[in-house]
Scaffold this motif. Sequence first.
Motif, PDB file in Angstrom:
ATOM      1  N   GLU A  61      30.760   6.555  89.496  1.00 28.39           N
ATOM      2  CA  GLU A  61      29.668   6.944  90.381  1.00 28.39           C
ATOM      3  C   GLU A  61      28.388   6.940  89.548  1.00 28.39           C
ATOM      4  O   GLU A  61      28.387   7.353  88.391  1.00 28.39           O
ATOM      5  N   LEU A  62      27.322   6.498  90.169  1.00 29.76           N
ATOM      6  CA  LEU A  62      26.043   6.490  89.461  1.00 29.76           C
ATOM      7  C   LEU A  62      25.380   7.838  89.689  1.00 29.76           C
ATOM      8  O   LEU A  62      25.081   8.190  90.817  1.00 29.76           O
ATOM      9  N   ASN A  63      25.182   8.633  88.628  1.00 28.28           N
ATOM     10  CA  ASN A  63      24.444   9.879  88.849  1.00 28.28           C
ATOM     11  C   ASN A  63      23.218   9.893  87.958  1.00 28.28           C
ATOM     12  O   ASN A  63      22.884  10.861  87.322  1.00 28.28           O
ATOM     13  N   THR A  64      22.570   8.749  87.926  1.00 28.22           N
ATOM     14  CA  THR A  64      21.463   8.555  87.005  1.00 28.22           C
ATOM     15  C   THR A  64      20.149   8.748  87.763  1.00 28.22           C
ATOM     16  O   THR A  64      20.006   8.205  88.854  1.00 28.22           O
ATOM     17  N   PRO A  65      19.217   9.506  87.196  1.00 17.83           N
ATOM     18  CA  PRO A  65      17.936   9.700  87.900  1.00 17.83           C
ATOM     19  C   PRO A  65      17.247   8.356  88.165  1.00 17.83           C
ATOM     20  O   PRO A  65      17.411   7.417  87.390  1.00 17.83           O
ATOM     21  N   LYS A  66      16.469   8.314  89.260  1.00 18.50           N
ATOM     22  CA  LYS A  66      15.910   7.013  89.644  1.00 18.50           C
ATOM     23  C   LYS A  66      14.927   6.464  88.602  1.00 18.50           C
ATOM     24  O   LYS A  66      14.799   5.268  88.433  1.00 18.50           O
ATOM     25  N   GLU A  67      14.294   7.370  87.855  1.00 22.22           N
ATOM     26  CA  GLU A  67      13.379   6.915  86.804  1.00 22.22           C
ATOM     27  C   GLU A  67      14.137   6.082  85.768  1.00 22.22           C
ATOM     28  O   GLU A  67      13.629   5.102  85.236  1.00 22.22           O
ATOM     29  N   ILE A  68      15.378   6.524  85.483  1.00 25.91           N
ATOM     30  CA  ILE A  68      16.169   5.821  84.481  1.00 25.91           C
ATOM     31  C   ILE A  68      16.669   4.483  85.043  1.00 25.91           C
ATOM     32  O   ILE A  68      16.656   3.458  84.358  1.00 25.91           O
ATOM     33  N   VAL A  69      17.053   4.516  86.335  1.00 23.88           N
ATOM     34  CA  VAL A  69      17.470   3.272  86.990  1.00 23.88           C
ATOM     35  C   VAL A  69      16.333   2.253  86.916  1.00 23.88           C
ATOM     36  O   VAL A  69      16.524   1.096  86.544  1.00 23.88           O
ATOM     37  N   ASN A  70      15.121   2.712  87.207  1.00 23.10           N
ATOM     38  CA  ASN A  70      13.973   1.798  87.150  1.00 23.10           C
ATOM     39  C   ASN A  70      13.735   1.281  85.744  1.00 23.10           C
ATOM     40  O   ASN A  70      13.339   0.137  85.543  1.00 23.10           O
ATOM     41  N   MET A  71      13.979   2.152  84.768  1.00 22.64           N
ATOM     42  CA  MET A  71      13.775   1.757  83.370  1.00 22.64           C
ATOM     43  C   MET A  71      14.733   0.603  83.012  1.00 22.64           C
ATOM     44  O   MET A  71      14.340  -0.372  82.390  1.00 22.64           O
TER      45      MET A  71
END
Length: 401
Positions: free
Chosen positions: A369-379
């Motif tokens: 499951e992806l529980n990564t903050p969206k800022e990190i996803v964008n990075m």
Amino acid sequence: MAKRNQIVKNKKILQSSYIPDNLPHRKDKIDEVVEILAPALNKDKPSNILIIGKTGTGKTAVMNYIGKELKKADEEGVNCSFIYVNCEVVDTPYGILYNISNQIITDISKKIPFTGWSLDKILNEMSVYIEKEDKIFIIVLDEIDRSIQKNGEDIFYYLTSINEVLQKSKISIIGITNNAKFTEFLNPKIRSRLGEEKIIFPPYKVDQLKDILSERAEFAFDKGVLEDDVIPYCAALSAQEMGDARRALDLLRISADIAERNGDNKVTCAHVRSAKNKIELDAVSEVIKTLTVQSKTVLMSIILNSEENLDHMTTGEVYTKYKFICEVIGQSVLSQRRVASLISELDMLGIIHARVKSFGKLGRTKEIELNTPKEIVNMIKSDDIFIDLINYKPPKQTTIF
Ligand SMILES: Nc1ncnc2c1ncn2[C@@H]1O[C@H](COP(=O)(O)OP(=O)(O)O)[C@@H](O)[C@H]1O
Ligand SMILES: [Mg+2]
């Protein structure tokens, strides 16, 4: 543009490098160290000390405080000198010896050059100067496990054996470490020399953190700027996370910063929550920067799958996407087994969430499951290595009609 609100009266006080005149809840530790070091004031050699405690428990602050006190007590500097080296900053044996020597050698023309000498030559030169001074040198090696991790323990062997060639002067070594385990790997002889005395700094409890923050806040802020529950909240959050005073101060400083930037005239718990998010996000971004291209590709596979509405996915589903990405960006393909272990690594780093699920006779697989903050996803998505992927257009299907 609106004028930035001035919330913090004195920013320097909230920096973690600032050493306050008073260190609440460390009087007992200060007394313990001072008692061991006191003979230096009469030119007797104190025992070596190993100071052990988790990060943010006040080890560096206490030693620097004691350094200042020693200087006051031995005003002319005739009986002892206090030398501090941070082995995280200066981490080679050459760097450490260079740094110590040049704090002792005052004549600029005699200083040790930045590179080029052998360690033996520096040691000899250093011993001569130490001997000439005819006094006790208290040498603090902060974060010493860093140096040992990188360069082995020779430097400590040299330093702890220097006393054997000295007649009038002596050196005492104070090693500071966050890592209680590191001494287990030391050569027993060095271990017993370094750890003649051992002092443990325990983590701070929530009330102690409150006192530490309140004292700093008193000088850093005007009255009424902090809402009443801000300090207890910062203290509670940091006590949960290992009783780290640095973390508590960071929270308070960043909360005030956020309030200032928002143009608010008070710091509230909402600011503390934003500060906590910011600190966590910064920590994750630091980890992301250290990932290999393969790990980033695995993470990207999980991101794309979850954007395609696969909230929970298996290792197999990640692997299918992974192979596709490798093809698009022109990268070698690892085995599914290797990808599975990269997934476990990402899980351990807290970037994704993976749990093992049993499907009865069908065997076990991971549910990811992806529980990564969206800022990190964008990075990750804006990482240069994925530029071909972001611009990728699937080839058009040719139809017969
Ligand atoms: N008892 C204390 N009173 C006031 N400030 C403290 C106290 N203990 C730690 N601090 C502050 O917390 C921060 C972290 O402390 P530090 O000594 O660097 O921790 P360590 O070296 O154990 O990692 C520093 O800004 C320090 O001034
Ligand atoms: Mg420290």
